[in-house]
Write a protein that holds these residues in place. Structure first.
Motif, PDB file in Angstrom:
ATOM      1  N   VAL A   1       0.845  -1.192   0.000  1.00  0.00           N
ATOM      2  CA  VAL A   1       0.000   0.000   0.000  1.00  0.00           C
ATOM      3  C   VAL A   1       0.880   1.241   0.000  1.00  0.00           C
ATOM      4  O   VAL A   1       1.769   1.377   0.836  1.00  0.00           O
ATOM      5  CB  VAL A   1      -0.921   0.023   1.244  1.00  0.00           C
ATOM      6  CG1 VAL A   1      -1.748   1.300   1.273  1.00  0.00           C
ATOM      7  CG2 VAL A   1      -1.821  -1.204   1.264  1.00  0.00           C
ATOM      8  N   LYS A   2       0.633   2.124  -0.942  1.00  0.00           N
ATOM      9  CA  LYS A   2       1.338   3.407  -0.977  1.00  0.00           C
ATOM     10  C   LYS A   2       0.536   4.423  -0.172  1.00  0.00           C
ATOM     11  O   LYS A   2      -0.630   4.673  -0.461  1.00  0.00           O
ATOM     12  CB  LYS A   2       1.502   3.882  -2.420  1.00  0.00           C
ATOM     13  CG  LYS A   2       2.250   5.203  -2.564  1.00  0.00           C
ATOM     14  CD  LYS A   2       2.351   5.607  -4.032  1.00  0.00           C
ATOM     15  CE  LYS A   2       3.059   6.950  -4.180  1.00  0.00           C
ATOM     16  NZ  LYS A   2       3.129   7.374  -5.607  1.00  0.00           N
ATOM     17  N   ALA A   3       1.166   5.001   0.845  1.00  0.00           N
ATOM     18  CA  ALA A   3       0.446   5.914   1.736  1.00  0.00           C
ATOM     19  C   ALA A   3       1.343   7.065   2.157  1.00  0.00           C
ATOM     20  O   ALA A   3       2.573   6.962   2.120  1.00  0.00           O
ATOM     21  CB  ALA A   3      -0.062   5.170   2.968  1.00  0.00           C
ATOM     22  N   THR A   4       0.716   8.157   2.562  1.00  0.00           N
ATOM     23  CA  THR A   4       1.448   9.328   3.053  1.00  0.00           C
ATOM     24  C   THR A   4       1.746   9.177   4.535  1.00  0.00           C
ATOM     25  O   THR A   4       1.274   8.254   5.199  1.00  0.00           O
ATOM     26  CB  THR A   4       0.629  10.608   2.856  1.00  0.00           C
ATOM     27  OG1 THR A   4      -0.544  10.539   3.710  1.00  0.00           O
ATOM     28  CG2 THR A   4       0.180  10.774   1.413  1.00  0.00           C
ATOM     29  N   ALA A   5       2.487  10.108   5.055  1.00  0.00           N
ATOM     30  CA  ALA A   5       2.659  10.233   6.506  1.00  0.00           C
ATOM     31  C   ALA A   5       1.351  10.753   7.106  1.00  0.00           C
ATOM     32  O   ALA A   5       0.487  11.273   6.395  1.00  0.00           O
ATOM     33  CB  ALA A   5       3.813  11.184   6.818  1.00  0.00           C
ATOM     34  N   PRO A   6       1.159  10.637   8.420  1.00  0.00           N
ATOM     35  CA  PRO A   6      -0.057  11.148   9.067  1.00  0.00           C
ATOM     36  C   PRO A   6      -0.205  12.658   8.871  1.00  0.00           C
ATOM     37  O   PRO A   6       0.772  13.400   8.864  1.00  0.00           O
ATOM     38  CB  PRO A   6       0.152  10.795  10.544  1.00  0.00           C
ATOM     39  CG  PRO A   6       1.101   9.650  10.535  1.00  0.00           C
ATOM     40  CD  PRO A   6       2.019   9.909   9.379  1.00  0.00           C
ATOM     41  N   TYR A   7      -1.455  13.076   8.734  1.00  0.00           N
ATOM     42  CA  TYR A   7      -1.761  14.490   8.510  1.00  0.00           C
ATOM     43  C   TYR A   7      -3.113  14.780   9.147  1.00  0.00           C
ATOM     44  O   TYR A   7      -3.894  13.880   9.425  1.00  0.00           O
ATOM     45  CB  TYR A   7      -1.798  14.794   7.004  1.00  0.00           C
ATOM     46  CG  TYR A   7      -2.050  16.255   6.685  1.00  0.00           C
ATOM     47  CD1 TYR A   7      -1.009  17.180   6.700  1.00  0.00           C
ATOM     48  CD2 TYR A   7      -3.334  16.713   6.400  1.00  0.00           C
ATOM     49  CE1 TYR A   7      -1.230  18.519   6.430  1.00  0.00           C
ATOM     50  CE2 TYR A   7      -3.568  18.050   6.129  1.00  0.00           C
ATOM     51  CZ  TYR A   7      -2.523  18.946   6.150  1.00  0.00           C
ATOM     52  OH  TYR A   7      -2.749  20.275   5.897  1.00  0.00           O
ATOM     53  N   GLY A   8      -3.416  16.064   9.330  1.00  0.00           N
ATOM     54  CA  GLY A   8      -4.717  16.481   9.845  1.00  0.00           C
ATOM     55  C   GLY A   8      -4.594  17.254  11.145  1.00  0.00           C
ATOM     56  O   GLY A   8      -3.612  17.120  11.881  1.00  0.00           O
ATOM     57  N   SER A   9      -5.600  18.078  11.432  1.00  0.00           N
ATOM     58  CA  SER A   9      -5.534  18.981  12.584  1.00  0.00           C
ATOM     59  C   SER A   9      -6.597  18.702  13.641  1.00  0.00           C
ATOM     60  O   SER A   9      -6.728  19.453  14.600  1.00  0.00           O
ATOM     61  CB  SER A   9      -5.677  20.432  12.108  1.00  0.00           C
ATOM     62  OG  SER A   9      -6.893  20.610  11.396  1.00  0.00           O
ATOM     63  N   LEU A  10      -7.383  17.622  13.484  1.00  0.00           N
ATOM     64  CA  LEU A  10      -8.401  17.316  14.494  1.00  0.00           C
ATOM     65  C   LEU A  10      -7.763  16.480  15.600  1.00  0.00           C
ATOM     66  O   LEU A  10      -7.943  15.263  15.678  1.00  0.00           O
ATOM     67  CB  LEU A  10      -9.575  16.555  13.876  1.00  0.00           C
ATOM     68  CG  LEU A  10     -10.767  16.330  14.832  1.00  0.00           C
ATOM     69  CD1 LEU A  10     -11.483  17.639  15.124  1.00  0.00           C
ATOM     70  CD2 LEU A  10     -11.732  15.303  14.284  1.00  0.00           C
ATOM     71  N   PHE A  11      -6.975  17.139  16.428  1.00  0.00           N
ATOM     72  CA  PHE A  11      -6.368  16.456  17.557  1.00  0.00           C
ATOM     73  C   PHE A  11      -6.245  17.425  18.730  1.00  0.00           C
ATOM     74  O   PHE A  11      -6.303  18.639  18.565  1.00  0.00           O
ATOM     75  CB  PHE A  11      -4.999  15.859  17.194  1.00  0.00           C
ATOM     76  CG  PHE A  11      -4.009  16.852  16.618  1.00  0.00           C
ATOM     77  CD1 PHE A  11      -3.306  17.719  17.439  1.00  0.00           C
ATOM     78  CD2 PHE A  11      -3.785  16.898  15.249  1.00  0.00           C
ATOM     79  CE1 PHE A  11      -2.393  18.622  16.917  1.00  0.00           C
ATOM     80  CE2 PHE A  11      -2.875  17.801  14.711  1.00  0.00           C
ATOM     81  CZ  PHE A  11      -2.177  18.660  15.547  1.00  0.00           C
ATOM     82  N   TYR A  12      -6.077  16.858  19.903  1.00  0.00           N
ATOM     83  CA  TYR A  12      -6.007  17.645  21.131  1.00  0.00           C
ATOM     84  C   TYR A  12      -4.675  18.392  21.219  1.00  0.00           C
ATOM     85  O   TYR A  12      -3.602  17.804  21.055  1.00  0.00           O
ATOM     86  CB  TYR A  12      -6.158  16.720  22.334  1.00  0.00           C
ATOM     87  CG  TYR A  12      -5.862  17.364  23.666  1.00  0.00           C
ATOM     88  CD1 TYR A  12      -6.696  18.356  24.180  1.00  0.00           C
ATOM     89  CD2 TYR A  12      -4.752  16.978  24.413  1.00  0.00           C
ATOM     90  CE1 TYR A  12      -6.425  18.943  25.410  1.00  0.00           C
ATOM     91  CE2 TYR A  12      -4.477  17.550  25.650  1.00  0.00           C
ATOM     92  CZ  TYR A  12      -5.315  18.541  26.140  1.00  0.00           C
ATOM     93  OH  TYR A  12      -5.042  19.116  27.355  1.00  0.00           O
ATOM     94  N   GLN A  13      -4.761  19.708  21.474  1.00  0.00           N
ATOM     95  CA  GLN A  13      -3.577  20.534  21.700  1.00  0.00           C
ATOM     96  C   GLN A  13      -3.724  21.206  23.074  1.00  0.00           C
ATOM     97  O   GLN A  13      -4.599  22.057  23.252  1.00  0.00           O
ATOM     98  CB  GLN A  13      -3.431  21.602  20.606  1.00  0.00           C
ATOM     99  CG  GLN A  13      -3.113  21.025  19.236  1.00  0.00           C
ATOM    100  CD  GLN A  13      -2.763  22.097  18.225  1.00  0.00           C
ATOM    101  OE1 GLN A  13      -2.534  23.242  18.577  1.00  0.00           O
ATOM    102  NE2 GLN A  13      -2.725  21.726  16.956  1.00  0.00           N
TER     103      GLN A  13
END
Length: 332
Positions: free
Chosen positions: A80-92
């Motif tokens: 499987v070709k995939a990117t690194a993790p991305y996205g901003s819906l996380f706890y800060q």
């Protein structure tokens, strides 16, 4: 189905990157002549990435394109070709309250399952109250796992809301302002929402009535719009039209693509086998940005996250841009 992905050292990935609960990866699929990408949220705790495991949940859509292909073709050993993790819906912690109220349905549950797993193993130090809405109990996928985690963690609570049936100890109806207030902490809290466009259409007015500060409200990305012609600002005279798009890369013409007005430019390019960078497919990340040399596009309100400088120089995001004329497009 859930799929466990690991690193392939022979292709240059010795270890998997750590991620934050709520982030996604984008996978590239070759389906016949088409080359497409799809984002899938990591539904496991980040702790599992330390053991080189990513887990994604793929719900099969019988009318879909990518999910049936994955269900029918991915087996043990599939590369499987995939990117690194991305996205901003996380706890800060510097921005969000430690008390999180989550709103989701079956289409957004992966984000909160990852958070729940991390709360349970104590790698995420928050108190999570998840309000999970569905038509019927049978449609609340991964509910059994969420209940198991909640039974073993004092910092996790799951409330189910079913619109079409009565279920013991569950709410009946839809998510409303009063229902959110019923289960939200008495103290300050952040509200995270992730799910289908239908869920968003229902909860946005309810969230507005809560009068929370904007910094305490976070929304997950939910992909491209299912019925753009139904939007009030969509040009009605263009709905049945098809336009031609000349596609340039590195100064050369690489193809001419027929584009239907009700599909995004990204979908049209992928269908013709033109591999195009993309991640979120929601108009947010800018990874697919391209330059419109000639022609016009429709970009729905609410999904245009371009900088003013980009828009003034003809930069568009093909994942949320709909053709309104013949055009010339330069892609990366």
């Amino acid at each position: 189905k859930t799929y466990i992905l690991g690193p392939d050292a022979s292709l240059g990935t010795a270890k998997l990157a750590y991620f934050r609960p709520g982030q996604f990866i984008s996978v590239t699929l070759e389906i016949g002549h088409a080359v497409v990408t799809r984002p899938y949220t990591l539904c496991s705790s980040p702790v599992r990435s330390l053991d080189d495991e990513y887990v994604i949940l793929v719900k099969k859509d019988s009318n879909g394109f990518a999910s049936p292909f994955i269900h029918n073709n991915w087996v043990k050993g599939t590369k499987v070709k995939a990117t690194a993790p991305y996205g901003s819906l996380f706890y800060q912690p510097l921005r969000d309250s430690k008390n999180i109220v989550g709103l989701t349905d079956e289409y957004g549950v992966s984000s909160f399952l990852s958070m729940a797993e991390a709360v349970a193993d104590e790698s995420l130090k928050i108190d999570l109250t998840l309000i999970y809405s569905a038509r019927k109990q049978s449609e609340a996928i991964m509910a059994e796992r969420l209940d198991e985690l909640a039974d073993n963690s004092p910092n996790l609570r799951v409330i189910y809301v079913f619109s079409d049936e009565h279920v013991f100890k569950c709410e009946r109806g839809f998510v409303t302002k009063s229902l959110i207030e019923k289960y939200a902490p008495c103290s300050k809290y952040s509200l995270f929402a992730c799910g289908s466009q239908t869920l968003y259409n229902r909860i946005l007015p309810q969230i507005a009535e809560l009068k929370l500060e904007n910094k305490f409200i976070r929304f997950g990305l939910n992909g491209q719009i299912e019925n753009p012609a139904g939007l009030p600002d969509f040009p009605k005279d263009a709905a049945d039209k098809t336009f031609l798009c000349k596609v340039m890369r590195n100064g050369k013409l690489i193809g001419t693509v027929a584009c239907v007005a009700t599909e995004t430019l990204l979908v049209a390019l992928e269908r013709e086998g033109i591999e195009t960078p993309s991640l979120c497919r929601s108009g947010d990340c800018g990874f697919c940005r391209a330059k419109l040399i000639k022609g016009h596009v429709f970009i729905p309100n609410g999904v245009d996250s371009r900088r003013l400088a980009d828009s003034s120089y003809g930069i568009i995001h093909p994942c949320c841009s709909y053709p309104m004329s013949d055009m010339t497009l330069v892609i990366n």
